[in-house]
Design an enzyme around this catalytic site. Sequence first.
Site, PDB file in Angstrom:
ATOM      1  N   ARG A 281       0.851  -1.200   0.000  1.00 30.82           N
ATOM      2  CA  ARG A 281       0.000   0.000   0.000  1.00 30.82           C
ATOM      3  C   ARG A 281       0.882   1.244   0.000  1.00 30.82           C
ATOM      4  NH1 ARG A 281       0.502   0.239   5.850  1.00 30.82           N
ATOM      5  NH2 ARG A 281       0.082   2.467   5.822  1.00 30.82           N
TER       6      ARG A 281
ATOM      7  N   HIS B  20      10.390   1.568  -3.072  1.00 29.38           N
ATOM      8  CA  HIS B  20      11.719   2.181  -3.121  1.00 29.38           C
ATOM      9  C   HIS B  20      12.733   1.073  -3.401  1.00 29.38           C
ATOM     10  CE1 HIS B  20       9.817   5.827  -1.915  1.00 29.38           C
ATOM     11  NE2 HIS B  20       9.306   5.244  -0.846  1.00 29.38           N
TER      12      HIS B  20
ATOM     13  N   HIS C  24      12.466  -2.248  -1.474  1.00 24.90           N
ATOM     14  CA  HIS C  24      11.368  -3.134  -1.885  1.00 24.90           C
ATOM     15  C   HIS C  24      11.708  -3.842  -3.187  1.00 24.90           C
ATOM     16  CE1 HIS C  24       9.378   0.255   0.318  1.00 24.90           C
ATOM     17  NE2 HIS C  24       8.985  -0.781   1.027  1.00 24.90           N
TER      18      HIS C  24
ATOM     19  N   ARG D 228       7.560  -7.887   7.651  1.00 21.13           N
ATOM     20  CA  ARG D 228       7.494  -7.471   9.046  1.00 21.13           C
ATOM     21  C   ARG D 228       6.250  -6.600   9.215  1.00 21.13           C
ATOM     22  NH1 ARG D 228       8.645  -3.518  12.254  1.00 21.13           N
ATOM     23  NH2 ARG D 228       9.597  -3.987  14.268  1.00 21.13           N
TER      24      ARG D 228
END
Length: 568
Positions: A195, A199, A202, A288
């Site tokens: 959501r 960057h 990721h 996480r």
Amino acid sequence: MTLSNLAPIPELYVSHESAQKLKHEAGNLPSWDLTPRQICDLELLMNGGFYPLKGFQSEADYNGTVENMRTADGTLWPIPVTLDVSQAFADKVEPGQDIALRDQEGVILAILSVSDKWVPNKANEAEKVFGADDLAHPAVNYLHNVAGPVYLGGPITGIQQPTHYDFRARRDTPNELRAFFRKMGWRRVVAFQTRNPLHRAHQELTFRAAKEAEANLLIHPVVGMTKPGDVDHFTRVRCYEAVLDQYPASTTHLSLLNLAMRMGGPREALWHAIIRKNHGLTHFIVGRDHAGPGKNSQGKDFYDPYAAQTLVAEHQKEIGIEMVDFKQMVYVQEKAQYYPVDEVPEGSTVLDISGTELRRRLREGLEIPDWFSFPQVVQELRRTSPPRSRQGFTVFFTGLSGSGKSTIANALMVKLMEMGGRPVTLLDGDVVRKHLSSELGFSKEHRDINIRRIGYVASEITKNGGIAICAPIAPYTATRRAVREMIEAFGAFIEVHVATPIEECERRDRKGLYKLAREGKIKEFTGISDPYEAPTNAELVVNTEGMDVDYCAQQVILKLESMGLIKA
Ligand code: PPS
């Protein structure tokens, strides 16, 4: 080795001809205008994203979902999917009846054959599904303050899918995705749910996850509803598109999911896994604090950051999807490379920028380093999040009648106009009641409508880069919170409690209203015969007793300056 079964998944739509016929007949049925969240839920019910659900949950399925994450027949289903309606609508409908479900333009999307109608125990739903009956949780707040009091359940007959005019080519139903994977020969595909903008961390993480799972990659962001305050999906999709080039050609696909997230942490992660299974995925990345809503009202995390991974690991076999657990990626300066946090070479310098820090840098127009994100992504984010000193915002005064709200608001308005740069609009209590709410009285219901209207106008002003100053009494906490959420989607919301004590307001009695209220000639008068729920978390509290207006307005100016909203 997990391979996908890419046979089509059952949908709830009828054929085109039947749909046309049903649409005509449905014109005579009682009809319910779906809320934005219900439209998202309905779309996924109809297109098989919520398979095996066949409609909005019955009372028995809902109870099972709430109590033990299973519908009445034992199917794993961790998040309630219910149709909440107003009391007035519920009074008109009985089980056994059909109702038409319409989108916000009035287009009939489906028919619900109502089998159940009940009043849910919302506190219990909050405790069991979200772990706490705490309004700091966005879904719990939604449950108590947005959702209607009565639930309807029953099977759905799908007539047509909701229309989306944006990013059409990027939206796929479960069957469209399955067909795409079939066509491409992708038999192992790992989904990345997100959501947030992507960057470099990721990109690195998803790339590694795909390699580890020996799978193709599906970037599957949620564009339905996410956490209030998130980057809007238009901006995010432009960012995702910019990042796509960073993956090896034809290994990765981007598809948008019109899901309404609940931010339900572990249960939500399980739900996401089921939804991905339905979309033909074989693997699913769980990170996480997956779908975590942030801090509770005591300032603690709602969920253990790894509880989602544990729960998905327990159920992955039953769902038929393999979890790829997310190793948080951090940047190692000496190596100029990203590493999983548990593999960082000893003694090296680890760099990271948290979401909060990123927002601060965007807000203040500060540098965002190249190791953190891609230049195109930063450029997109800067376009939609200009520095705070150029964004719209709302100053919302609340306080008793005669507390001094309007006077300070007027002084603030002229000071801001003197500074220039942004258009300023004053939505004063009395002025609004003249122009926007002239038909309304002072019952709780009418006050709520009045404040929501003010909130709506202020949110539009804020969205378009202006300054809205509101000065109603706004006596109810829940309504003020709703307005805050409407506005914070677009800019800052500064609640100023004008905390002049009632004795002082009554002593001043500038409009003679307190006297009339004491004599019983004005009913439901705030502070006398109607409640005022004082804010507990206002950005600023001012008491006008013995203070001149200029000083009070100056306090607001200083607050705005300290928040970076105006430049000294
Ligand atoms: S609310 O509760 O926020 O919708 O009220 P608001 O729109 O600010 O309107 C308040 C002004 O209406 C006058 N007035 C009353 N106030 C409170 N209770 C009752 N019953 C009432 N009847 C009339 C009053 O002048 C308020 O203006 P302010 O500027 O607050 O004195």
